[in-house]
Design an enzyme around this catalytic site. Structure first.
Site, PDB file in Angstrom:
ATOM      1  N   GLY A 103       0.789  -1.219   0.000  1.00  0.00           N
ATOM      2  CA  GLY A 103       0.000   0.000   0.000  1.00  0.00           C
ATOM      3  C   GLY A 103       0.823   1.271   0.000  1.00  0.00           C
ATOM      4  O   GLY A 103       0.358   2.322   0.450  1.00  0.00           O
TER       5      GLY A 103
ATOM      6  N   GLU B  96      16.866  -2.233  -3.012  1.00  0.00           N
ATOM      7  CA  GLU B  96      16.853  -2.548  -4.435  1.00  0.00           C
ATOM      8  C   GLU B  96      17.399  -1.370  -5.230  1.00  0.00           C
ATOM      9  O   GLU B  96      17.406  -0.222  -4.752  1.00  0.00           O
ATOM     10  CB  GLU B  96      15.419  -2.795  -4.923  1.00  0.00           C
ATOM     11  CG  GLU B  96      14.814  -4.115  -4.575  1.00  0.00           C
ATOM     12  CD  GLU B  96      13.422  -4.266  -5.157  1.00  0.00           C
ATOM     13  OE1 GLU B  96      12.934  -5.398  -5.190  1.00  0.00           O
ATOM     14  OE2 GLU B  96      12.817  -3.251  -5.584  1.00  0.00           O
TER      15      GLU B  96
ATOM     16  N   HIS C 210       4.176   0.593 -14.070  1.00  0.00           N
ATOM     17  CA  HIS C 210       3.762  -0.454 -13.135  1.00  0.00           C
ATOM     18  C   HIS C 210       2.734  -1.325 -13.874  1.00  0.00           C
ATOM     19  O   HIS C 210       1.604  -0.906 -14.098  1.00  0.00           O
ATOM     20  CB  HIS C 210       3.144   0.198 -11.889  1.00  0.00           C
ATOM     21  CG  HIS C 210       2.676  -0.765 -10.857  1.00  0.00           C
ATOM     22  ND1 HIS C 210       2.900  -0.585  -9.514  1.00  0.00           N
ATOM     23  CD2 HIS C 210       1.989  -1.929 -10.946  1.00  0.00           C
ATOM     24  CE1 HIS C 210       2.359  -1.580  -8.828  1.00  0.00           C
ATOM     25  NE2 HIS C 210       1.797  -2.405  -9.687  1.00  0.00           N
TER      26      HIS C 210
ATOM     27  N   GLU D  23       3.023  -8.482  -9.899  1.00  0.00           N
ATOM     28  CA  GLU D  23       3.302  -7.096 -10.271  1.00  0.00           C
ATOM     29  C   GLU D  23       4.739  -6.947 -10.774  1.00  0.00           C
ATOM     30  O   GLU D  23       5.672  -7.496 -10.183  1.00  0.00           O
ATOM     31  CB  GLU D  23       3.049  -6.172  -9.080  1.00  0.00           C
ATOM     32  CG  GLU D  23       1.637  -6.325  -8.510  1.00  0.00           C
ATOM     33  CD  GLU D  23       1.214  -5.159  -7.642  1.00  0.00           C
ATOM     34  OE1 GLU D  23       2.025  -4.249  -7.412  1.00  0.00           O
ATOM     35  OE2 GLU D  23       0.052  -5.163  -7.199  1.00  0.00           O
TER      36      GLU D  23
ATOM     37  N   ARG E  52      -4.343 -11.760  -2.850  1.00  0.00           N
ATOM     38  CA  ARG E  52      -5.728 -11.402  -2.524  1.00  0.00           C
ATOM     39  C   ARG E  52      -6.371 -10.787  -3.756  1.00  0.00           C
ATOM     40  O   ARG E  52      -5.718 -10.583  -4.778  1.00  0.00           O
ATOM     41  CB  ARG E  52      -5.743 -10.383  -1.381  1.00  0.00           C
ATOM     42  CG  ARG E  52      -4.852  -9.180  -1.677  1.00  0.00           C
ATOM     43  CD  ARG E  52      -5.039  -8.043  -0.706  1.00  0.00           C
ATOM     44  NE  ARG E  52      -4.026  -7.016  -0.842  1.00  0.00           N
ATOM     45  CZ  ARG E  52      -4.013  -6.060  -1.763  1.00  0.00           C
ATOM     46  NH1 ARG E  52      -4.979  -6.019  -2.679  1.00  0.00           N
ATOM     47  NH2 ARG E  52      -3.053  -5.152  -1.805  1.00  0.00           N
TER      48      ARG E  52
END
Length: 487
Positions: A166, A202, A210, A277, A294
């Site tokens: 989130g 990273e 995205h 993703e 989910r």
């Protein structure tokens, strides 16, 4: 196959309403749970049964033991976790499984593995899935070693909470002198939001897109993807507009990324619905970012282009049904775009907006869908996510879908509280959005000009307001009549 007759929905707001409606479509009884501030919420009103889980606004929705206890007492066969709250909490999933109930989602062990971004990265690398160059957890390392890692990776780097999501627990680091301070910030936020201060590093992929792939899998190893969504329009790493399919991903790239997404899901024995993703750079290099175990907030755009009801599919997969779709069955029917309407003031650094909805006039018309828990006189509580409604439009082309979204946003009116509709209009009317020339930095980079542009729409009178009082009533009556006929 397990026949599910009653489902408890361990969530609130828009997603709880969405799951109740899926249950009604399947002639399954639904059970709502709510805290005191949500007593008059829409999901409580339309569910078959409803039970209070406490007066505290947050603790109730996070009390897994109490939720399982209510499920057993009311005779529910299964629990749907929705998104947020306990949806990606593997301990809750295990609690549900141990109670002899069906958790509508993947197995607890899969949630545990993929919920920790560091473990997920390791599993992806092990199975040949491309990941962004980075480290394992760095909490046990001293600052000199961490600085050496950053130099080896090459600035800019990004710090991420292993248990995050989130948009929380993320810090971009562009120079070495900021690293120690931002690392401590990141660990504090990770501890506060996820009760886990583990952080990894990273390489920061500059201005990527995205791109995420919707996964559908049964309990027997059959896995397909339902194409991609472009979620690049974000603010502070949180999505605000999603598009399916991506207007700029070529057919060859789509096939390659889709095959990779399916391989990622198979690598962890995934079942039910989930999302893989990726970050996509300017040279069409893509990297695994995370897997959401989910249903996603933006699942509606995938439903609109594929005709597949993802909540119904979740329930059917959890019941033990064999997947009756093959990859060749999945084709995009035009484009769908979702705009998330939230209770925030974008001109004031996204200050949360509270209050009573004194007027609610959702957009209607051909190819327009609104998923929401709002109604006139609803009080927006201060304790939860700011999402008010998801406006989804479809069109035979990307350009036509953008036109429909612009029209629908201009018609949409929520009176009594400040919303992000003016910001969404400013984005959608922009030349870059219409041409598909945007990446994850677009909104933050252009916020000053967007705020200036949105002033034009802040006090825009709703031309359809007087007639809408009548046609909203008619539309609701038709919906209720149709729902009753399905039961």
């Amino acid at each position: 196959m397990n026949l599910i007759r009653k489902i408890l929905i361990a969530n609130r707001g828009e997603i709880a309403v969405r799951v109740v409606r899926a249950c009604r479509d399947l002639h399954i009884e639904s059970v709502a749970v709510y805290t005191k501030p949500d007593r008059e919420s829409l999901h409580v009103r339309i569910a078959t049964e409803a039970y209070e889980i406490g007066e505290h606004p947050m603790n109730g929705y996070l009390d897994g033991a109490k939720i399982v206890e209510i499920a057993k007492q009311c005779g529910a066969d299964a629990i749907h976790p929705g998104y947020g709250f306990l949806s990606e909490n593997y301990e809750f999933a295990k609690l549900v499984e141990d109670a002899g109930l069906i958790f509508i989602g993947p197995k607890a062990d899969v949630i545990r593995k993929m919920g920790n971004k560091n473990i997920a990265r390791y599993l992806m690398r092990k199975n040949g899935i491309p990941v962004v160059p980075g480290t394992e957890a760095i909490n046990h390392e001293n600052i000199d070693t961490i600085k050496r890692y950053a130099k080896q990776i090459g600035y800019p780097v990004i710090l991420k909470a292993s248990g995050g999501g989130g948009g929380r627990g993320i810090r971009e680091v562009h120079k070495e002198e900021d690293l120690e301070r931002l690392l401590e910030d990141c660990k504090r936020e990770a501890k506060a939001f996820f009760n886990n201060e583990e952080v990894f590093m990273e390489k920061l992929v500059i201005n990527p897109r995205h791109i995420e792939f919707q996964i559908l899998a049964d309990n027997y190893g059959n896995v397909i993807h339902l194409m991609e969504r472009d979620c690049s329009i974000q603010r502070r790493h949180q999505k605000i507009i999603e598009i399916a399919p991506s207007p700029t991903v070529s057919e060859n790239l789509r096939k390659t990324m889709g095959v990779t997404a399916v391989a990622a899901a198979k690598a962890v024995g995934y079942s039910n619905v989930g999302t893989v993703e990726f970050l996509l750079d300017d040279y069409n290099n893509f990297y695994f970012m995370e897997m959401n175990t989910r249903i996603q907030v933006e699942h509606g755009v995938t439903e609109e282009i594929t005709g597949v009801d993802l909540i119904v599919r979740q329930i059917r997969a959890a019941s033990g049904e064999i997947l009756d779709l093959e990859q060749s069955d999945i084709k995009a029917n035009g484009f769908a775009i979702e705009a998330r309407i939230t209770a925030e003031d974008a001109s004031k650094n996204f200050l949360p907006a509270l209050g009573k909805v004194v007027g609610y006039y959702p957009a209607l018309g051909p190819s327009v869908r609104v998923d929401s828990h709002l109604y006139k006189d609803y009080n927006v509580p201060p304790f939860y996510d700011s999402l008010l409604a998801k406006l989804i439009v479809t069109g035979t082309s990307y350009d036509l879908a953008v036109n429909k979204l612009e029209r629908a946003l201009e018609e949409f009116s929520i009176e009594g509280i400040t919303t992000t509709i003016p910001l969404l209009l400013a984005v959608v009317k922009g030349r870059e959005f219409r041409r598909g020339f945007f990446d994850t930095s677009y909104t933050d980079k252009n916020m000053a000009s967007l705020v200036k542009e949105m002033e034009k729409y802040k006090n825009k009178a709703n031309k359809f307001k007087k007639e809408d009082d009548l046609h909203i009533v008619i539309a609701e009556a038709v919906r209720m009549f149709e729902s009753e006929n399905k039961r």
